[in-house]
Enzyme design. Structure first.
Site, PDB file in Angstrom:
ATOM      1  N   THR A 132       0.813  -1.215   0.000  1.00 34.53           N
ATOM      2  CA  THR A 132       0.000   0.000   0.000  1.00 34.53           C
ATOM      3  C   THR A 132       0.850   1.270   0.000  1.00 34.53           C
ATOM      4  O   THR A 132       1.977   1.265   0.513  1.00 34.53           O
ATOM      5  CB  THR A 132      -0.893  -0.009   1.262  1.00 34.53           C
ATOM      6  OG1 THR A 132      -1.507   1.261   1.410  1.00 34.53           O
ATOM      7  CG2 THR A 132      -0.093  -0.292   2.528  1.00 34.53           C
ATOM      8  N   ASP A 133       0.265   2.358  -0.494  1.00 42.12           N
ATOM      9  CA  ASP A 133       0.961   3.649  -0.438  1.00 42.12           C
ATOM     10  C   ASP A 133       1.032   4.201   0.989  1.00 42.12           C
ATOM     11  O   ASP A 133       1.775   5.146   1.255  1.00 42.12           O
ATOM     12  CB  ASP A 133       0.290   4.676  -1.364  1.00 42.12           C
ATOM     13  CG  ASP A 133      -1.170   4.971  -1.031  1.00 42.12           C
ATOM     14  OD1 ASP A 133      -1.717   4.322  -0.118  1.00 42.12           O
ATOM     15  OD2 ASP A 133      -1.756   5.855  -1.690  1.00 42.12           O
ATOM     16  N   GLU A 134       0.244   3.613   1.907  1.00 36.17           N
ATOM     17  CA  GLU A 134       0.217   4.156   3.274  1.00 36.17           C
ATOM     18  C   GLU A 134       1.547   3.994   3.999  1.00 36.17           C
ATOM     19  O   GLU A 134       1.791   4.657   5.008  1.00 36.17           O
ATOM     20  CB  GLU A 134      -0.916   3.501   4.079  1.00 36.17           C
ATOM     21  CG  GLU A 134      -2.268   3.757   3.454  1.00 36.17           C
ATOM     22  CD  GLU A 134      -3.446   3.576   4.399  1.00 36.17           C
ATOM     23  OE1 GLU A 134      -3.218   3.437   5.607  1.00 36.17           O
ATOM     24  OE2 GLU A 134      -4.578   3.583   3.906  1.00 36.17           O
ATOM     25  N   TYR A 157      -1.951  -0.432  10.900  1.00 37.43           N
ATOM     26  CA  TYR A 157      -2.071  -1.101   9.590  1.00 37.43           C
ATOM     27  C   TYR A 157      -0.855  -0.793   8.716  1.00 37.43           C
ATOM     28  O   TYR A 157      -0.175  -1.708   8.229  1.00 37.43           O
ATOM     29  CB  TYR A 157      -3.352  -0.670   8.874  1.00 37.43           C
ATOM     30  CG  TYR A 157      -3.351  -0.996   7.393  1.00 37.43           C
ATOM     31  CD1 TYR A 157      -3.398  -2.319   6.950  1.00 37.43           C
ATOM     32  CD2 TYR A 157      -3.276   0.012   6.419  1.00 37.43           C
ATOM     33  CE1 TYR A 157      -3.378  -2.627   5.593  1.00 37.43           C
ATOM     34  CE2 TYR A 157      -3.256  -0.287   5.065  1.00 37.43           C
ATOM     35  CZ  TYR A 157      -3.307  -1.607   4.652  1.00 37.43           C
ATOM     36  OH  TYR A 157      -3.275  -1.908   3.309  1.00 37.43           O
ATOM     37  N   LYS A 161       2.203  -3.227   7.285  1.00 42.02           N
ATOM     38  CA  LYS A 161       2.512  -3.413   5.862  1.00 42.02           C
ATOM     39  C   LYS A 161       3.957  -2.975   5.561  1.00 42.02           C
ATOM     40  O   LYS A 161       4.658  -3.612   4.769  1.00 42.02           O
ATOM     41  CB  LYS A 161       1.530  -2.632   4.979  1.00 42.02           C
ATOM     42  CG  LYS A 161       0.099  -3.147   4.986  1.00 42.02           C
ATOM     43  CD  LYS A 161      -0.094  -4.537   4.397  1.00 42.02           C
ATOM     44  CE  LYS A 161       0.118  -4.615   2.911  1.00 42.02           C
ATOM     45  NZ  LYS A 161      -0.283  -5.949   2.368  1.00 42.02           N
TER      46      LYS A 161
HETATM   47  P1  NAD Z   1      -9.617  -7.359   1.919  1.00 44.34           P
HETATM   48  O1  NAD Z   1      -9.681  -7.097   3.386  1.00 44.34           O
HETATM   49  O2  NAD Z   1     -10.813  -7.082   1.088  1.00 44.34           O
HETATM   50  O3  NAD Z   1      -9.206  -8.875   1.655  1.00 44.34           O
HETATM   51  C1  NAD Z   1      -8.204  -9.530   2.394  1.00 44.34           C
HETATM   52  C2  NAD Z   1      -8.357 -11.033   2.184  1.00 44.34           C
HETATM   53  O4  NAD Z   1      -7.329 -11.676   2.937  1.00 44.34           O
HETATM   54  C3  NAD Z   1      -9.697 -11.586   2.680  1.00 44.34           C
HETATM   55  O5  NAD Z   1     -10.257 -12.444   1.723  1.00 44.34           O
HETATM   56  C4  NAD Z   1      -9.314 -12.341   3.948  1.00 44.34           C
HETATM   57  O6  NAD Z   1     -10.168 -13.457   4.212  1.00 44.34           O
HETATM   58  C5  NAD Z   1      -7.890 -12.777   3.641  1.00 44.34           C
HETATM   59  N1  NAD Z   1      -7.105 -13.004   4.865  1.00 44.34           N
HETATM   60  C6  NAD Z   1      -7.012 -12.181   5.941  1.00 44.34           C
HETATM   61  N2  NAD Z   1      -6.233 -12.743   6.883  1.00 44.34           N
HETATM   62  C7  NAD Z   1      -5.809 -13.934   6.382  1.00 44.34           C
HETATM   63  C8  NAD Z   1      -4.976 -14.967   6.883  1.00 44.34           C
HETATM   64  N3  NAD Z   1      -4.420 -14.894   8.101  1.00 44.34           N
HETATM   65  N4  NAD Z   1      -4.735 -16.046   6.093  1.00 44.34           N
HETATM   66  C9  NAD Z   1      -5.291 -16.138   4.853  1.00 44.34           C
HETATM   67  N5  NAD Z   1      -6.120 -15.203   4.349  1.00 44.34           N
HETATM   68  C10 NAD Z   1      -6.367 -14.105   5.104  1.00 44.34           C
HETATM   69  O7  NAD Z   1      -8.344  -6.532   1.407  1.00 44.34           O
HETATM   70  P2  NAD Z   1      -8.113  -5.777   0.022  1.00 44.34           P
HETATM   71  O8  NAD Z   1      -8.621  -4.395   0.154  1.00 44.34           O
HETATM   72  O9  NAD Z   1      -8.547  -6.647  -1.077  1.00 44.34           O
HETATM   73  O10 NAD Z   1      -6.508  -5.690   0.027  1.00 44.34           O
HETATM   74  C11 NAD Z   1      -5.729  -6.767  -0.514  1.00 44.34           C
HETATM   75  C12 NAD Z   1      -4.265  -6.402  -0.397  1.00 44.34           C
HETATM   76  O11 NAD Z   1      -4.000  -5.202  -1.120  1.00 44.34           O
HETATM   77  C13 NAD Z   1      -3.813  -6.137   1.040  1.00 44.34           C
HETATM   78  O12 NAD Z   1      -2.531  -6.673   1.183  1.00 44.34           O
HETATM   79  C14 NAD Z   1      -3.796  -4.616   1.143  1.00 44.34           C
HETATM   80  O13 NAD Z   1      -2.834  -4.208   2.077  1.00 44.34           O
HETATM   81  C15 NAD Z   1      -3.404  -4.230  -0.266  1.00 44.34           C
HETATM   82  N6  NAD Z   1      -3.902  -2.919  -0.718  1.00 44.34           N
HETATM   83  C16 NAD Z   1      -5.221  -2.580  -0.610  1.00 44.34           C
HETATM   84  C17 NAD Z   1      -5.661  -1.353  -1.129  1.00 44.34           C
HETATM   85  C18 NAD Z   1      -7.114  -0.953  -1.069  1.00 44.34           C
HETATM   86  O14 NAD Z   1      -7.444   0.192  -1.430  1.00 44.34           O
HETATM   87  N7  NAD Z   1      -8.026  -1.796  -0.656  1.00 44.34           N
HETATM   88  C19 NAD Z   1      -4.743  -0.473  -1.720  1.00 44.34           C
HETATM   89  C20 NAD Z   1      -3.389  -0.849  -1.780  1.00 44.34           C
HETATM   90  C21 NAD Z   1      -2.983  -2.086  -1.301  1.00 44.34           C
HETATM   91  O1  DAU Z   2      -4.209   3.937   0.371  1.00 41.22           O
HETATM   92  C1  DAU Z   2      -4.398   2.555   0.269  1.00 41.22           C
HETATM   93  C2  DAU Z   2      -5.253   2.080   1.422  1.00 41.22           C
HETATM   94  O2  DAU Z   2      -6.578   2.536   1.161  1.00 41.22           O
HETATM   95  C3  DAU Z   2      -5.229   0.579   1.596  1.00 41.22           C
HETATM   96  O3  DAU Z   2      -3.933   0.165   1.921  1.00 41.22           O
HETATM   97  C4  DAU Z   2      -6.206   0.139   2.687  1.00 41.22           C
HETATM   98  O4  DAU Z   2      -6.239  -1.268   2.783  1.00 41.22           O
HETATM   99  C5  DAU Z   2      -7.590   0.658   2.330  1.00 41.22           C
HETATM  100  O5  DAU Z   2      -8.521   0.330   3.343  1.00 41.22           O
HETATM  101  C6  DAU Z   2      -7.551   2.163   2.113  1.00 41.22           C
HETATM  102  O6  DAU Z   2      -7.310   2.858   3.361  1.00 41.22           O
HETATM  103  P1  DAU Z   2      -8.110   4.191   3.773  1.00 41.22           P
HETATM  104  O7  DAU Z   2      -8.059   4.326   5.239  1.00 41.22           O
HETATM  105  O8  DAU Z   2      -7.670   5.334   2.946  1.00 41.22           O
HETATM  106  O9  DAU Z   2      -9.589   3.767   3.259  1.00 41.22           O
HETATM  107  P2  DAU Z   2     -11.031   3.972   3.915  1.00 41.22           P
HETATM  108  O10 DAU Z   2     -12.023   3.596   2.861  1.00 41.22           O
HETATM  109  O11 DAU Z   2     -11.153   3.338   5.256  1.00 41.22           O
HETATM  110  O12 DAU Z   2     -11.100   5.564   4.115  1.00 41.22           O
HETATM  111  C7  DAU Z   2     -10.936   6.448   3.024  1.00 41.22           C
HETATM  112  C8  DAU Z   2     -10.954   7.861   3.596  1.00 41.22           C
HETATM  113  O13 DAU Z   2     -12.284   8.151   4.059  1.00 41.22           O
HETATM  114  C9  DAU Z   2     -10.042   8.061   4.805  1.00 41.22           C
HETATM  115  O14 DAU Z   2      -9.498   9.365   4.756  1.00 41.22           O
HETATM  116  C10 DAU Z   2     -10.978   7.921   6.003  1.00 41.22           C
HETATM  117  C11 DAU Z   2     -12.291   8.450   5.464  1.00 41.22           C
HETATM  118  N1  DAU Z   2     -13.534   7.845   6.009  1.00 41.22           N
HETATM  119  C12 DAU Z   2     -13.611   6.487   6.025  1.00 41.22           C
HETATM  120  C13 DAU Z   2     -14.755   5.869   6.501  1.00 41.22           C
HETATM  121  C14 DAU Z   2     -14.861   4.359   6.545  1.00 41.22           C
HETATM  122  C15 DAU Z   2     -14.568   8.649   6.422  1.00 41.22           C
HETATM  123  O15 DAU Z   2     -14.498   9.893   6.382  1.00 41.22           O
HETATM  124  N2  DAU Z   2     -15.709   8.036   6.891  1.00 41.22           N
HETATM  125  C16 DAU Z   2     -15.845   6.674   6.950  1.00 41.22           C
HETATM  126  O16 DAU Z   2     -16.902   6.173   7.406  1.00 41.22           O
END
Ligand code: NAD
Ligand code: DAU
Length: 351
Positions: A132-134, A157, A161
């Site tokens: 992630t970019d975080e 988180y 990562k």
């Molecule tokens: P998600 O939470 O939707 O999915 C995660 C999956 O991992 C789920 O299916 C869960 O059952 C599985 N999992 C969790 N713990 C596990 C374990 N101990 N063993 C096996 N499986 C397990 O997450 P996502 O949003 O699809 O993110 C996927 C990946 O991409 C993550 O590594 C996250 O850090 C990264 N990522 C997410 C975003 C985003 O915006 N969502 C952006 C950048 C990177």
């Molecule tokens: O940047 C990549 C990341 O983006 C991933 O690594 C994470 O897995 C993914 O969950 C996401 O993280 P964020 O914290 O940015 O996503 P989230 O959807 O939780 O929140 C997006 C923005 O909105 C953040 O600034 C918090 C805000 N927010 C979120 C929720 C759930 C609100 O204002 N209200 C809300 O109810």
């Protein structure tokens, strides 16, 4: 003979799009989806491909070293795409340990199993860590994260990562494990668990419930359509250089407030509601602890070296996403009622 490719976390949001892409595009791969089916894992996300011959689902936990080692011994994977993680920042604030276990210990278990399995021949193998970019921390008004930006994670988180990214690179330098990494900005699209901003807001607008905005809503995220992330992952897995990192982003920055207003306006139109009525649901709530102000990705390396670029612009992506959630209310209702967990318990306890 087919190559066995392991995708972890394939039942989650991004993982399900990656699994679908690989199963459909690469008939010569046997795609093994390893997922623990936590609250975030949902096999309904893959119902359209789960009977394909080149797809295998295995329920298992990456924190279980013996299980992971045996899996590598049995399947002799040629490649690993590691997406399994605890992914929600708010949950990491209330329960950091789950993030340490899955994101750090789980990643090390996979690294160790790959190292053991590939000890005699690393040729053609690849361990791809999706991150992630975080990990880069928080930006001010200007600037973007590049691959050389120093790490400065600020939530449990992102710290977990960042730690896993460092460990993946350490296995490359210390053991010559063939790794590649990517760090991506916020994804949106179908199948995202409704704890995350966009699906939560779409569902609440639909049901005329309040739309919680943390703080003043001026935090900025750089949004990328999830299918474009899957295509970037495909490109990095196949053409990315061993040992390298690639940043992936959408060049699509929005303050949370503007984004939510935009979703409100699109949905007012789609649902034939009075324009402006959904915006009245916006409610400012207590800010997230340690809330990062701004993320923005400089994706010029992947564009230049691998020829990837986002193919879906935000107007089209937001429309598609809203349409998907409106047309798949059963998916949302199953999640919100917890029915999907009961379904898995019945299907997978006896395997
Ligand atoms: P998600 O939470 O939707 O999915 C995660 C999956 O991992 C789920 O299916 C869960 O059952 C599985 N999992 C969790 N713990 C596990 C374990 N101990 N063993 C096996 N499986 C397990 O997450 P996502 O949003 O699809 O993110 C996927 C990946 O991409 C993550 O590594 C996250 O850090 C990264 N990522 C997410 C975003 C985003 O915006 N969502 C952006 C950048 C990177
Ligand atoms: O940047 C990549 C990341 O983006 C991933 O690594 C994470 O897995 C993914 O969950 C996401 O993280 P964020 O914290 O940015 O996503 P989230 O959807 O939780 O929140 C997006 C923005 O909105 C953040 O600034 C918090 C805000 N927010 C979120 C929720 C759930 C609100 O204002 N209200 C809300 O109810």
């Amino acid at each position: 003979m087919k190559k066995n490719i392991l995708i972890t976390g394939g039942a989650g949001f991004i993982g399900s799009h990656v699994v679908r892409l690989f199963v459909n595009k690469y008939p010569d791969y046997q795609i093994i989806n390893l997922d623990a089916l936590t609250y975030a894992g949902n096999l309904e996300n893959l119902s359209d491909i789960d009977s394909k011959a080149n797809y295998t689902f295995i329920k298992g936990d990456i924190t279980d070293l013996a299980f992971v080692s045996n899996l590598f011994k049995n399947y002799k994977f040629e490649g690993v795409l590691h997406l399994a993680a605890e992914s929600h920042v708010d949950r990491s604030i209330s329960d950091p340990l789950a993030f340490i276990m899955t994101n750090i210990v789980g990643t090390v278990n996979l690294l160790n199993a790959a190292k053991e399995c590939w000890a005699n021949d690393m040729n053609g193998k690849k361990f791809y860590h999706i991150s992630t970019d975080e990990v880069y921390g928080s930006l001010g008004k200007t600037g973007k994260f590049t691959e050389t930006t120093s790490y400065d994670p600020r939530s449990p988180y992102s710290a977990s990562k960042a730690s896993s990214d460092h460990l993946v690179r350490a296995y490359f330098h210390t053991y010559k494990l063939p790794v590649v990494l990517s760090n991506c900005s916020n994804n949106y699209g179908a199948n995202q668990f409704p704890e995350k901003l966009i699906p939560l807001v779409i569902n609440n607008i639909k049901n005329s419930k309040s739309l919680p905005i943390y703080g003043k809503g001026d935090n900025i995220r750089d949004w990328l359509f999830v299918e474009d992330h899957a295509l970037a992952i495909d490109s990095i897995y196949h053409d990315g250089k061993i040992g390298e990192t690639y940043n992936i982003g959408g060049d699509n920055e929005w303050t949370n407030l503007d984004l939510v207003k935009k979703l409100c306006d699109i949905m007012d139109k789609k649902l034939n509601r009075e324009m402006g009525s959904s915006q009245r649901l916006i409610t400012f709530v207590k800010d997230r602890a340690g809330h990062d102000q701004r993320y923005a990705i400089d994706a010029s390396k992947i564009k230049k070296e691998l020829g990837w670029k986002p193919s879906i612009q935000f107007e089209e992506g937001f429309e598609k996403t809203i349409d998907w959630y409106l047309q798949n209310s059963d998916w949302m209702n199953n999640i919100l009622s917890g029915d999907y967990e009961k379904f898995y318990e019945q299907q997978y306890t006896n395997r």
